[in-house]
Design an enzyme around this catalytic site. Structure first.
Site, PDB file in Angstrom:
ATOM      1  N   ASP A 229       0.946  -1.268  -0.064  1.00 37.62           N
ATOM      2  CA  ASP A 229       0.081  -0.096   0.021  1.00 37.62           C
ATOM      3  C   ASP A 229       0.947   1.326   0.160  1.00 37.62           C
ATOM      4  O   ASP A 229       1.814   1.429   0.791  1.00 37.62           O
ATOM      5  CB  ASP A 229      -0.881  -0.032   1.395  1.00 37.62           C
ATOM      6  N   GLU A 271       1.515  -0.595  -4.913  1.00 41.34           N
ATOM      7  CA  GLU A 271       0.548   0.637  -5.241  1.00 41.34           C
ATOM      8  C   GLU A 271       1.284   2.215  -5.443  1.00 41.34           C
ATOM      9  O   GLU A 271       1.631   2.438  -4.278  1.00 41.34           O
ATOM     10  CB  GLU A 271      -0.591   0.633  -4.360  1.00 41.34           C
TER      11      GLU A 271
HETATM   12  C1  NOJ Z   1      -4.355   3.127  -0.589  1.00 40.72           C
HETATM   13  C2  NOJ Z   1      -5.636   2.191  -0.359  1.00 40.72           C
HETATM   14  O1  NOJ Z   1      -6.001   1.679  -1.670  1.00 40.72           O
HETATM   15  C3  NOJ Z   1      -6.819   2.831   0.116  1.00 40.72           C
HETATM   16  O2  NOJ Z   1      -7.996   2.140   0.373  1.00 40.72           O
HETATM   17  C4  NOJ Z   1      -6.336   3.433   1.563  1.00 40.72           C
HETATM   18  O3  NOJ Z   1      -7.547   4.281   1.912  1.00 40.72           O
HETATM   19  C5  NOJ Z   1      -5.014   4.230   1.507  1.00 40.72           C
HETATM   20  N1  NOJ Z   1      -4.198   3.592   0.565  1.00 40.72           N
HETATM   21  C6  NOJ Z   1      -4.635   4.434   2.936  1.00 40.72           C
HETATM   22  O4  NOJ Z   1      -4.098   3.006   3.299  1.00 40.72           O
END
Ligand code: NOJ
Length: 592
Positions: A229, A271
Site C-alpha cells: 500500500d 501501489e
Molecule cells: C490506498 C488504499 O488503496 C486505500 O483504500 C487506503 O485508504 C489508503 N491507501 C490508505 O491506506
C-alpha cells in the site's frame, strides 16, 4: 472495402507451436515467474461470504467459495487488509499486524485458507499496509504517552504546526490537514491519510526491521507476496522540514531481497500512482526492486479511450509505460476498491470521462475521480462491459479483477465515499443475496434497481451459459492460452482510425493480435500485421469462427460491429505446418 473471412477446419491452433521452444532457449527459468501471466482476483473477507451469521464475511465463508474462484479460473487472490483494526478506513488502519481481526476468524482459519488455496493451485497475496498504523496501535499509544518511549521515533512529530500542514492531503474534501495536534503527546503528528492513520517513520531502521518481520510472518503462513500500500509515501522522506519528499528507492531493494531470501517466488505488487518517467526507479534497472506495479497511467487513459472512443492517448500511455525489466510486470485493472483516480488526465480529458461515466457530483470523489462500479458506469451495457474487460485482459500486464465485476455488480451511491462500491458479494436470490443469514450485514446488500441481487447474482448466472459470469470464465480461459501477452513485446498497428485499437504481441516466434472497436458505430478497418506476409497471412479467431485471410498485399480487412473485439492467433507457416503441407525443416528454413 470488403471483409475477408474464411472457414478453417477445427484444428488446434491455440497453443504456441513447439517450434518456438526449439528456436529459443531459456525455457524453464522464465516459465517459473507465475505473476507474469497470472489472473488476480481481489476481495475483502468482510464482504465476501459470512459463514457464522454475524453479518460480517469471514475466512470460513471465503473457504466455501474457493471452488467458485477456482472455477472462474483465477490463479491468485489478493486479500484486502484483514488484520486487527478499528476499521475506520476499511482495514487500512491496522492495530495489530500479527493478528487476524476476530470478526473474520482466527490465525488458524487463515492458515486453513492458504492451505485450501494451495490445494487448488491458487496463490494468495495480501495487503501490506506499513506507511501508517491505526492511532489505536499500541506503538502509537506508547509513543504519544511517553516521549522517552522507544516507539516515539516510530512516528513523525513536530512541536509546532509545520508550514505545509494543509497541503498534500490524499483525500481532499474530506481530510483537512496532514498534521494533527495530539494533546497527550503535546505535539503534532504527521498523517498522509486520515488523522486516525499516523504515518510510520519508515526511515527509522527499527521500523524497517519491523516491516520485514511482518512480511516474514505472513510468508510463513502461506502467502506468495504482498500488495504494498502507498509505496511512494513509504519511501518518501517525512518530517516537519520536508517540503518535497525525496524517494529513498533503496528501501524497495531491501524489501525485495528480504522477501526473496525467505521465499524465492514471492512478489511485491506496488501501489504507486506515479509518472512513467519514474517507473524504472520503482522496478529497478536490474529488476531488483518491485516485481509488479499497478499501471495507473494506462488505467486512466483506458477510461478516456472508452469515454471518447479515442485510443490515441491510451496508445501513448502504453508506450510511455513500456520500458521495464523482463522480470517485472504491470498489474492491469479497470475498477478497484478506491475511486477511479483521473488525476493524470488533462482537464479536458478528465471532463469527458466525468461526462460519460460520472456526470453527477455524487458520483465523483476527492476532486479527481469517480467512485462508481464498472457496470453502472457503462450503463449495464453488456457489449461495453465485454469490450472493457477484453481490453483489460489483452493490454500488457497481469489482469486484476475486482470481486463482483464478473457478475456486473452495481454500487450504492447513498453510502459514503468509497463504500458505495464495497457492498457485499451477490451470491443468490436468498435474503441479503445469500451473503449472510444475519439481518445486519456489514454494509447493505444492493437490493433494488437493475443491479439488485434479485437480478444480479452468481447462482443464476452460473446456470446461464450467456451470463457475464460464464463469459468472464471463458475469457479467462482464453487469456491463459495466450501467454504472449505477459511475456511478449507489443506493437500498436495502424488501423487508420482512432476508434480502433489493434495490437500485436510477439513471443518465441508466436504472435497474437487483438482488435478493439471503442466506438458504438460499426467500423471497417484495413491493416497489415507488420509481419512478413507469409507469417501474417492468416488471423485465426480465438473466440469465434470468422478468421481472416490477408489479400495479396498482406492487408486484412475487418468489419467490426460497435464495441466489437477480436482475439487472433497469427498464422501462416504454422498453419500449413499443422496441416503437414510442409516439413519442419522447410518451415525453419522459411522462418530464417
Ligand atoms: C490506498 C488504499 O488503496 C486505500 O483504500 C487506503 O485508504 C489508503 N491507501 C490508505 O491506506
Amino acid at each position: 472495402m470488403h471483409s475477408q473471412s474464411s472457414a478453417l477446419p477445427a484444428v488446434d491452433l491455440l497453443l504456441p507451436h513447439p517450434l518456438a521452444d526449439l528456436t529459443r532457449g531459456k525455457y524453464a527459468v522464465i516459465n517459473d515467474l507465475w505473476y507474469k501471466n497470472a489472473v488476480i482476483y481481489c476481495l475483502s473477507v468482510g464482504t465476501f461470504m459470512d459463514a457464522n451469521a454475524d453479518g460480517i464475511g469471514d475466512f470460513q465463508g471465503l473457504m466455501r467459495r474457493l471452488d467458485y474462484l477456482q472455477g472462474l479460473g483465477v490463479t491468485a487472490v489478493w486479500l484486502m487488509p484483514f488484520q486487527q483494526s478499528p476499521c475506520k478506513d476499511d482495514g487500512y488502519d491496522i492495530s495489530d499486524y500479527y493478528a487476524v481481526d476476530p470478526r473474520y476468524g482466527t490465525l488458524g482459519d487463515f492458515v486453513e485458507f492458504t492451505h485450501a488455496c494451495k490445494q487448488r493451485g491458487v496463490r494468495v497475496i495480501t495487503d501490506l499496509v506499513v506507511n501508517h498504523t491505526s492511532n489505536e496501535h499500541p506503538w502509537f499509544q506508547e509513543a504519544r504517552r511517553d516521549p522517552a518511549s522507544r516507539y516515539r521515533d516510530w512516528y513523525i512529530w513536530s512541536k509546532k504546526k509545520p508550514p505545509g500542514a494543509n497541503e498534500g492531503m490524499v483525500f481532499p474534501g474530506v481530510q483537512k490537514t496532514t498534521w494533527t495536534y495530539d494533546r497527550e503527546a503535546r505535539a503534532y503528528y504527521f498523517h498522509r491519510f486520515y488523522d486516525f492513520q499516523p504515518d510510520l517513520n519508515t526511515s527509522n531502521p527499527h521500523v524497517q526491521a519491523e516491516i520485514l518481520k511482518i512480511m516474514g510472518f505472513w510468508i510463513q503462513l502461506g502467502v506468495s507476496g504482498f500488495r504494498m500500500d502507498a509505496v511512494p509515501f513509504i519511501i518518501g522522506t517525512k518530517g516537519a522540514a520536508v517540503r518535497k519528499p525525496a524517494e529513498q528507492y533503496d528501501m524497495l531493494r531491501m524489501f525485495r531481497e528480504f522477501l526473496q531470501w525467505r521465499l524465492g517466488d514471492s512478489i511485491i505488487l506496488g501501489e504507486a500512482n506515479v509518472l512513467p518517467k519514474t517507473d524504472m526507479e520503482y522496478f529497478g534497472d536490474d529488476g531488483d526492486r518491485m516485481h509488479m506495479m499497478f499501471n495507473f497511467q494506462v488505467n486512466q487513459h483506458l477510461f478516456y479511450a472508452l469515454a471518447a472512443a479515442d485510443c490515441r492517448p491510451l496508445t501513448k500511455a502504453l508506450h510511455a509505460t513500456k520500458p521495464r525489466p523482463s522480470t517485472a510486470q504491470w498489474g492491469l485493472f479497470l475498477r478497484n476498491h478506491d475511486e477511479l483516480d483521473l488525476g493524470r488526465l488533462s482537464a479536458q480529458q478528465r471532463q469527458s470521462v466525468f461526462d460519460a461515466f460520472g456526470p453527477d457530483k455524487n458520483m465523483q470523489l476527492y476532486e479527481r475521480g469517480i467512485r462508481r462500479r464498472l457496470a453502472p458506469m457503462l450503463a449495464g451495457d453488456r457489449r461495453r462491459m465485454e469490450l472493457a474487460y477484453s481490453l483489460m485482459f489483452t493490454l500488457p500486464g497481469t489482469p486484476v479483477v475486482r470481486y463482483g465485476d464478473e457478475l456486473g455488480m452495481g454500487d450504492d451511491l447513498r453510502l459514503p465515499e468509497r463504500n458505495c462500491a464495497r457492498t457485499p458479494m451477490q451470491w443468490s436470490t436468498e435474503p441479503h443475496a445469500g451473503f449472510t443469514k444475519s439481518d445486519k450485514p456489514i454494509l447493505p446488500v444492493i437490493d433494488e434497481g437493475p443491479y439488485g441481487f434479485q437480478h444480479v447474482n452468481a447462482a443464476e448466472q452460473r446456470r446461464d451459459p450467456e451470463s457475464m459470469l460464464n463469459w468472464t470464465e471463458r475469457i479467462i480461459r482464453m487469456r491463459k492460452e495466450v501467454p504472449e501477452i505477459g511475456w511478449g513485446d507489443f506493437t500498436v498497428l495502424d488501423t487508420g482510425t482512432r476508434a480502433v485499437l489493434a495490437m500485436r504481441y510477439d513471443w518465441r516466434n508466436n504472435s497474437v493480435l487483438f482488435v478493439h472497436n471503442l466506438d458504438a458505430a460499426p467500423r471497417e478497418v484495413a491493416f497489415s500485421t507488420g509481419l512478413r506476409s507469409e507469417n501474417g497471412s492468416l488471423l485465426v479467431n480465438l473466440l469465434a469462427d470468422d478468421h481472416s485471410r490477408a489479400d495479396a498485399r498482406g492487408r486484412h480487412y475487418l468489419l467490426l460491429e460497435g464495441y466489437a473485439y477480436r482475439w487472433y492467433r497469427v498464422g501462416g507457416l504454422d498453419y500449413l505446418l499443422k496441416r503437414s503441407e510442409i516439413s519442419v525443416e522447410q518451415a525453419i528454413k522459411r522462418r530464417e
